[in-house]
Design an enzyme around this catalytic site. Structure first.
Site, short mmCIF file in Angstrom:
data_model
loop_
_atom_site.label_atom_id
_atom_site.label_comp_id
_atom_site.label_asym_id
_atom_site.label_seq_id
_atom_site.Cartn_x
_atom_site.Cartn_y
_atom_site.Cartn_z
N GLY A 123 0.82 -1.21 0.00
CA GLY A 123 0.00 0.00 0.00
C GLY A 123 0.85 1.25 0.00
O GLY A 123 1.00 1.91 1.03
N GLU A 240 11.37 -5.02 -5.33
CA GLU A 240 10.45 -5.03 -6.46
C GLU A 240 11.20 -4.82 -7.78
O GLU A 240 10.88 -5.42 -8.79
CB GLU A 240 9.41 -3.92 -6.25
CG GLU A 240 8.28 -3.94 -7.25
CD GLU A 240 7.15 -3.00 -6.85
OE1 GLU A 240 7.33 -2.22 -5.88
OE2 GLU A 240 6.11 -3.04 -7.52
C1 FAD Z 1 0.68 -3.66 -12.84
C2 FAD Z 1 0.82 -2.63 -11.73
C3 FAD Z 1 0.91 -3.06 -10.42
C4 FAD Z 1 1.03 -2.12 -9.38
N1 FAD Z 1 1.06 -2.57 -8.09
C5 FAD Z 1 1.14 -1.70 -7.08
C6 FAD Z 1 1.11 -2.16 -5.73
O1 FAD Z 1 1.00 -3.35 -5.46
N2 FAD Z 1 1.17 -1.26 -4.73
C7 FAD Z 1 1.29 0.09 -4.98
O2 FAD Z 1 1.41 0.86 -4.02
N3 FAD Z 1 1.30 0.57 -6.26
C8 FAD Z 1 1.22 -0.30 -7.31
N4 FAD Z 1 1.21 0.17 -8.61
C9 FAD Z 1 1.22 1.61 -8.85
C10 FAD Z 1 2.52 2.09 -9.47
O3 FAD Z 1 3.55 2.11 -8.52
C11 FAD Z 1 2.26 3.49 -10.07
O4 FAD Z 1 1.28 3.32 -11.10
C12 FAD Z 1 3.50 4.12 -10.67
O5 FAD Z 1 4.41 4.45 -9.64
C13 FAD Z 1 3.17 5.38 -11.52
O6 FAD Z 1 2.38 6.26 -10.78
P1 FAD Z 1 1.00 6.87 -11.38
O7 FAD Z 1 0.19 5.71 -11.91
O8 FAD Z 1 0.41 7.74 -10.34
O9 FAD Z 1 1.41 7.73 -12.65
P2 FAD Z 1 2.03 9.24 -12.64
O10 FAD Z 1 3.04 9.35 -11.55
O11 FAD Z 1 0.86 10.16 -12.63
O12 FAD Z 1 2.74 9.26 -14.03
C14 FAD Z 1 2.05 9.42 -15.26
C15 FAD Z 1 3.08 9.48 -16.39
O13 FAD Z 1 3.97 10.59 -16.17
C16 FAD Z 1 5.32 10.15 -16.17
N5 FAD Z 1 6.11 10.90 -15.19
C17 FAD Z 1 5.75 11.20 -13.92
N6 FAD Z 1 6.73 11.90 -13.31
C18 FAD Z 1 7.74 12.01 -14.20
C19 FAD Z 1 9.03 12.61 -14.18
N7 FAD Z 1 9.48 13.23 -13.09
N8 FAD Z 1 9.80 12.56 -15.30
C20 FAD Z 1 9.36 11.92 -16.43
N9 FAD Z 1 8.12 11.34 -16.52
C21 FAD Z 1 7.35 11.38 -15.43
C22 FAD Z 1 5.27 8.69 -15.77
O14 FAD Z 1 6.39 7.98 -16.25
C23 FAD Z 1 3.98 8.24 -16.45
O15 FAD Z 1 4.22 7.90 -17.79
C24 FAD Z 1 1.09 -0.73 -9.66
C25 FAD Z 1 0.99 -0.30 -11.00
C26 FAD Z 1 0.86 -1.23 -12.02
C27 FAD Z 1 0.75 -0.75 -13.44
#
Ligand code: FAD
Length: 397
Positions: A123, A240
């Site tokens: 989480g 991870e």
């Molecule tokens: C299959 C899967 C399993 C997951 N499992 C878990 C889990 O078990 N527990 C948990 O806590 N989370 C989990 N996640 C969440 C995951 O950690 C987040 O989706 C990920 O960290 C991206 O965050 P976001 O989705 O909020 O996208 P955002 O942070 O909103 O990013 C959107 C886009 O902007 C880009 N971006 C953002 N900041 C920058 C930057 N500084 N420079 C360049 N590009 C940037 C990103 O690369 C992305 O393409 C999971 C996600 C997936 C897809």
């Protein structure tokens, strides 16, 4: 290959002949069947001593060297066993964080339960805190011997089936964002916890969101000190992004035969273009395995650098995309549909459309590719930090 490894390979192969589940993909078409299969296969592996070969020596089932682990994972892939999707977070992320940060009492309490089949989820992410994880807002206030926790978590893989959750919370808003974070171990059955599965566009539900309403967590279920959560979380993220990749890469190498079989079955074994692409893929898979091996060797030697795990993750996610897209390309019409129930599958299952779609999840999960590249550039190579948005605005003005 040494004699000892050859012997181990024969042992594992023989054990799998008597124990590996058969025709599991045909039976694993409902959520209940998926959970049953995952639980029973995990219990069988634990009994056989193969569930957690990556755990340190001294813990049941652990203490296998890197070369031995690879042999075991390759044999699993060769025998086409299901990957342990349900207990993956428990045996890797939860266990490795507990090994590194847990007190003796916490380790003695939690680690045996993991081997007994307790399921953990992670989480960390929130609606406005994914890549920018340190912005998370789930709040924990200490009242005597407990923390009172309120907030929401998102994208918790397998959260709807989990018993426990690795929870990152804010205990202070003072100073740097990272300094106000604390790491707690949440019992998902506690009062005030609501877990809701997230229905995905392809029909599966692999994630859940977790709502926390005045949930009490004992202070004894804190990992590290209050305010040390960011450092503890790096340990989970390193697992991870790095540790788990030894199994995944070895399994991908072990599963190369799927593509070989597909080439033969579809009469493409005289197609020099396909053979060339297969050769290239095999080389890339070997390279991804070598990168994972090197990471783990450095980690064991205490020489892991910030950013090393990001290289492993990037290398795996890109190779996996190549692996699944070649399968999809060779498979013809049979591979062009997606059966929504992919439970019990994984990323190298031979269910090519599902595998191909899932390979893209790896470009986001555990931190997106873009963010991994930033970490490598800034923290490993020492390149200038990316400008913050306010700096950009000033520059434009
Ligand atoms: C299959 C899967 C399993 C997951 N499992 C878990 C889990 O078990 N527990 C948990 O806590 N989370 C989990 N996640 C969440 C995951 O950690 C987040 O989706 C990920 O960290 C991206 O965050 P976001 O989705 O909020 O996208 P955002 O942070 O909103 O990013 C959107 C886009 O902007 C880009 N971006 C953002 N900041 C920058 C930057 N500084 N420079 C360049 N590009 C940037 C990103 O690369 C992305 O393409 C999971 C996600 C997936 C897809």
């Amino acid at each position: 290959m040494t004699d000892a490894l050859d012997t181990l390979r024969q042992e594992v192969r023989l054990w799998l002949e008597g124990n590996a589940p058969q025709d599991w993909r045909d039976h694993c078409t409902t959520e209940e069947a998926f959970v049953d299969l995952q639980r029973s296969w995990f219990a069988t592996l634990a009994k056989g001593g193969y569930a957690v070969p990556h755990w340190p020596a001294g813990w049941p089932g652990g203490g296998r060297g890197l070369a031995e682990q690879k042999v075991i994972y390759e044999e699993f892939a060769r025998a086409d066993t299901p990957r342990l999707l349900l207990s993956f977070m428990s045996t890797y992320h939860a266990a490795s964080t507990l090994f590194e940060w847990g007190s003796e009492a916490q380790r003695q309490y939690y680690i045996p339960r993991i081997l007994d089949g307790e399921i953990w989820c992670q989480g960390f992410s929130e609606p406005n805190a994914g890549s920018d994880l340190a912005s998370l807002k789930t709040r924990a206030e200490r009242q005597g011997d407990v923390y009172i926790v309120n907030g929401q978590k998102l994208w918790s893989t397998m959260g709807q089936f989990a018993d426990k959750c690795l929870l990152l919370v804010r205990t202070s808003s003072e100073g740097a964002k990272q300094a106000g974070l604390t790491y707690l171990l949440l019992d998902l059955k506690a009062k005030g916890v609501t877990v809701r599965p997230i229905h995905q566009i392809h029909g599966d539900e692999e994630f859940a969101e977790v709502f926390l309403d005045n949930v009490e967590i004992p202070v004894t279920d804190r990992l590290g000190k209050e305010g040390q959560g960011w450092a503890v979380a790096q340990s989970t993220l390193s697992s991870e992004r790095g540790l788990t990749l030894l199994e995944l890469s070895a399994r991908m190498r072990g599963a190369l035969w799927r593509i070989g079989d597909l080439i033969r079955a579809n009469g493409r074994d005289n197609d020099s273009g396909i053979l060339r692409d297969f050769g290239r893929l095999a080389t890339k898979v070997d390279a991804a395995c070598a990168v994972a091996d090197q990471f783990l060797a450095n980690r064991i030697a205490g020489e892991e650098r910030v950013g090393d795990a990001s290289i492993v993750k990037l290398s795996y996610s890109r190779t996996l995309r190549g692996f699944t897209s070649l399968g999809l390309r060779i498979g013809g019409m049979d591979t062009q549909y997606h059966d929504p129930i992919t439970f019990g599958g994984g990323m190298e299952t031979g269910n090519w459309m599902a595998d191909f779609m899932n390979s893209y999840a790896w470009t986001i999960a555990g931190g997106s590719d873009e963010v991994q590249r930033n970490i490598i550039a800034e923290r490993l190579l020492g390149m200038p930090r990316e400008p913050k948005s306010w700096t950009l605005k000033e520059a434009v003005a």
